[in-house]
Design a protein around this motif. Sequence first.
Motif, mmCIF file in Angstrom:
data_model
loop_
_atom_site.group_PDB
_atom_site.id
_atom_site.type_symbol
_atom_site.label_atom_id
_atom_site.label_comp_id
_atom_site.label_asym_id
_atom_site.label_seq_id
_atom_site.Cartn_x
_atom_site.Cartn_y
_atom_site.Cartn_z
ATOM 1 N N ASP A 38 19.809 -59.275 52.447
ATOM 2 C CA ASP A 38 21.022 -60.094 52.580
ATOM 3 C C ASP A 38 21.546 -60.049 54.014
ATOM 4 O OD1 ASP A 38 20.983 -60.895 49.953
ATOM 5 O OD2 ASP A 38 22.424 -59.368 49.259
ATOM 6 N N GLN A 39 21.544 -58.843 54.620
ATOM 7 C CA GLN A 39 21.991 -58.723 56.012
ATOM 8 C C GLN A 39 21.076 -59.520 56.942
ATOM 9 O OE1 GLN A 39 21.981 -54.522 56.694
ATOM 10 N NE2 GLN A 39 24.023 -54.196 55.807
ATOM 11 N N ALA A 40 19.774 -59.421 56.704
ATOM 12 C CA ALA A 40 18.818 -60.163 57.544
ATOM 13 C C ALA A 40 19.003 -61.661 57.362
ATOM 14 C CB ALA A 40 17.386 -59.745 57.199
ATOM 15 N N ALA A 41 19.271 -62.082 56.132
ATOM 16 C CA ALA A 41 19.491 -63.512 55.885
ATOM 17 C C ALA A 41 20.752 -63.979 56.608
ATOM 18 C CB ALA A 41 19.598 -63.771 54.390
ATOM 19 N N GLY A 42 21.800 -63.155 56.567
ATOM 20 C CA GLY A 42 23.037 -63.508 57.296
ATOM 21 C C GLY A 42 22.788 -63.570 58.791
ATOM 22 N N THR A 43 22.037 -62.605 59.314
ATOM 23 C CA THR A 43 21.716 -62.595 60.740
ATOM 24 C C THR A 43 20.885 -63.817 61.107
ATOM 25 O OG1 THR A 43 21.752 -60.181 60.729
ATOM 26 C CG2 THR A 43 20.663 -61.232 62.590
ATOM 27 N N ALA A 44 19.923 -64.169 60.259
ATOM 28 C CA ALA A 44 19.082 -65.346 60.517
ATOM 29 C C ALA A 44 19.920 -66.624 60.472
ATOM 30 C CB ALA A 44 17.947 -65.410 59.503
ATOM 31 N N ALA A 45 20.875 -66.683 59.553
ATOM 32 C CA ALA A 45 21.741 -67.864 59.483
ATOM 33 C C ALA A 45 22.594 -67.968 60.739
ATOM 34 C CB ALA A 45 22.621 -67.782 58.233
ATOM 35 N N ARG A 51 10.787 -45.433 37.933
ATOM 36 C CA ARG A 51 11.576 -46.663 37.768
ATOM 37 C C ARG A 51 12.926 -46.542 38.467
ATOM 38 N NH1 ARG A 51 10.567 -48.528 31.502
ATOM 39 N NH2 ARG A 51 8.511 -49.417 31.868
ATOM 40 N N GLU A 52 13.560 -45.377 38.316
ATOM 41 C CA GLU A 52 14.858 -45.168 38.953
ATOM 42 C C GLU A 52 14.721 -45.220 40.475
ATOM 43 O OE1 GLU A 52 18.107 -41.585 39.326
ATOM 44 O OE2 GLU A 52 16.973 -41.780 37.464
ATOM 45 N N THR A 53 13.680 -44.586 41.002
ATOM 46 C CA THR A 53 13.441 -44.615 42.448
ATOM 47 C C THR A 53 13.167 -46.040 42.918
ATOM 48 O OG1 THR A 53 12.516 -42.397 42.333
ATOM 49 C CG2 THR A 53 11.991 -43.670 44.279
ATOM 50 N N PHE A 54 12.379 -46.777 42.133
ATOM 51 C CA PHE A 54 12.076 -48.169 42.489
ATOM 52 C C PHE A 54 13.344 -49.010 42.481
ATOM 53 C CE2 PHE A 54 10.827 -52.480 41.183
ATOM 54 C CZ PHE A 54 10.021 -52.810 42.252
ATOM 55 N N ASP A 55 14.200 -48.820 41.457
ATOM 56 C CA ASP A 55 15.455 -49.577 41.397
ATOM 57 C C ASP A 55 16.344 -49.272 42.600
ATOM 58 O OD1 ASP A 55 14.715 -50.788 39.047
ATOM 59 O OD2 ASP A 55 15.886 -49.461 37.746
ATOM 60 N N THR A 56 16.440 -47.985 42.962
ATOM 61 C CA THR A 56 17.258 -47.590 44.116
ATOM 62 C C THR A 56 16.712 -48.220 45.396
ATOM 63 O OG1 THR A 56 17.742 -45.500 43.021
ATOM 64 C CG2 THR A 56 18.178 -45.607 45.371
ATOM 65 N N SER A 57 15.407 -48.156 45.574
ATOM 66 C CA SER A 57 14.781 -48.744 46.768
ATOM 67 C C SER A 57 14.972 -50.250 46.795
ATOM 68 C CB SER A 57 13.286 -48.415 46.806
ATOM 69 O OG SER A 57 13.092 -47.031 46.853
ATOM 70 N N LEU A 58 14.840 -50.883 45.634
ATOM 71 C CA LEU A 58 14.984 -52.333 45.557
ATOM 72 C C LEU A 58 16.415 -52.750 45.894
ATOM 73 C CD1 LEU A 58 13.336 -54.835 44.888
ATOM 74 C CD2 LEU A 58 14.105 -54.631 42.529
ATOM 75 N N LYS A 59 17.406 -51.983 45.417
ATOM 76 C CA LYS A 59 18.799 -52.308 45.740
ATOM 77 C C LYS A 59 19.053 -52.146 47.238
ATOM 78 C CE LYS A 59 20.609 -51.179 41.191
ATOM 79 N NZ LYS A 59 21.338 -50.195 40.383
ATOM 80 N N ALA A 60 18.508 -51.082 47.828
ATOM 81 C CA ALA A 60 18.684 -50.871 49.273
ATOM 82 C C ALA A 60 18.023 -51.996 50.060
ATOM 83 C CB ALA A 60 18.099 -49.514 49.680
#
Length: 141
Positions: free
Chosen positions: A100-107, A85-94
């Motif tokens: 978010d960066q990709a969404a900003g780039t797409a915008a 679960r901790e590994t999944f949470d870390t991966s999900l946050k990354a």
Amino acid sequence: MHLNKSHLNNSRLSHSHIDSDRAPLDEQPRVRVPRQWRRLLETVGVVGSLFLGGLGTGYFWSARNAEAQALRQREDHLAEIARLRETFDTSLKALAVRVDQAAGTAANAALTAGEAASTAQTAAQTANQAAKSAAKEMKKP
């Protein structure tokens, strides 16, 4: 005390004809198991009790060990689930940061594409006006 033979014979005859179902216990004939059989039964009893005692002790210790092993395994499983679960949470946050960066780039790309479309439209209008002007000049004699 003088015993004659007839008295002994009568005594033996009277004992041999006793009804064993109605005679007192001390007058009943006694049957003894031969000594070899008694020793065999004793040996079987001792070895059997040792075997069954060892079997019971082994079962007790293995059951106790199995319970401890099950508890250890349960704790290990819960620790592994927490780690995953901790590994999944870390991966999900990354991944969330990258999304978010990709969404900003797409915008930004969409904005740039919008500006390019607007510029292209302006260029098309300018080219259209230039073509009309050129056509008018060609019609002038």
